[in-house]
Design an enzyme around this catalytic site. Sequence first.
Site, PDB file in Angstrom:
ATOM      1  CG  ASP A  59     -61.358  39.374  -2.730  1.00 35.36           C
ATOM      2  OD1 ASP A  59     -61.915  38.429  -3.303  1.00 35.36           O
ATOM      3  OD2 ASP A  59     -61.120  39.392  -1.511  1.00 35.36           O
ATOM      4  CG  HIS A  86     -58.005  32.509  -7.364  1.00 38.83           C
ATOM      5  ND1 HIS A  86     -57.719  31.397  -6.613  1.00 38.83           N
ATOM      6  CD2 HIS A  86     -57.654  33.583  -6.599  1.00 38.83           C
ATOM      7  CE1 HIS A  86     -57.200  31.766  -5.445  1.00 38.83           C
ATOM      8  NE2 HIS A  86     -57.159  33.099  -5.418  1.00 38.83           N
ATOM      9  CB  SER A 135     -52.331  45.219  -9.316  1.00 41.33           C
ATOM     10  OG  SER A 135     -52.587  44.604  -8.072  1.00 41.33           O
TER      11      SER A 135
END
Length: 300
Positions: free
Chosen positions: A117, A173, A260
Amino acid sequence: MKFSKIKYIERKTGEILTEKVPGEKYLKFLYYNPLGELPLNLVVKKKFLTEFYGKKMSLPESCKKIVPFIEEAEINISEAKKKVEEFTSFNDFFYRELKVGARKIDYSEDVLVSPADGKILAYENIKDKDKFFVKGDKFSLEEFFRDKELAKKYEDGVFVIIRLAPVDYHRFHFPADGNISESKLIDGWYYSVSTHAVKQNFRIFCENKREYSILKTEKFGDIAMFEVGATMVGGITQTYKANSFVNKGEEKGYFYFGGSTCILVFEKGKIQIDRDLLENTQKGIETKVYMGERIGVSNL
């Protein structure tokens, strides 16, 4: 460069929204005020501050920060596997897992999905980055990889930045099926990776602590996957098994507290990034994407 609020496009609706940035006034001082340069270089970018705060966010008493943070950031906590009262620290909440099905993953074999996301910027060629960032920054793939052969391999390739704000889901992911290498650590500083900071100095990506691994895929070539640390990001944890076959959407790892960035680098000619993402980037605006959402298709 003049300071301005961060605007982004919510891809699902097409709306242009203003990002809520925790500590924005401090970022404005550090990166847009000449007086901020001294504390930035003497304290903020250093490892000890980030480590200290990261440890503080892992203490049980940090739980009291969770509910106010959820309310201020308007986080949909119903997506999380754990209930609010089950978190053992703020960090435990911060790198929370989501319920199965909370993110819809596009499993079409020719489709590349977002690994996280965040808000995305996409360049068909890394040399195009000056259309968004301050011109004249000396950024090179050789310095980014700290490897001359890899820099040559990805020369003129596609460069994708997914910026995770503190309010985002902080696990990352795999964007495609493939064989994943071990993760290589490149030590460095802890500058903020907020758009406020990166617009002033794109070289942050060459200077910050980062890790990368190579995902060898049939449809998209060899994808270089980077995870970049930042101010108050206490650590990057890889949860995958190195030198194994992984599936699209499987977890690769997670970030501790803070903002990040995930960066994907592709070999030239292997991937076609979705047109809306490229056009928004050319206009100087990020696009909000979610893990598992399509961001491009194979050119192979």
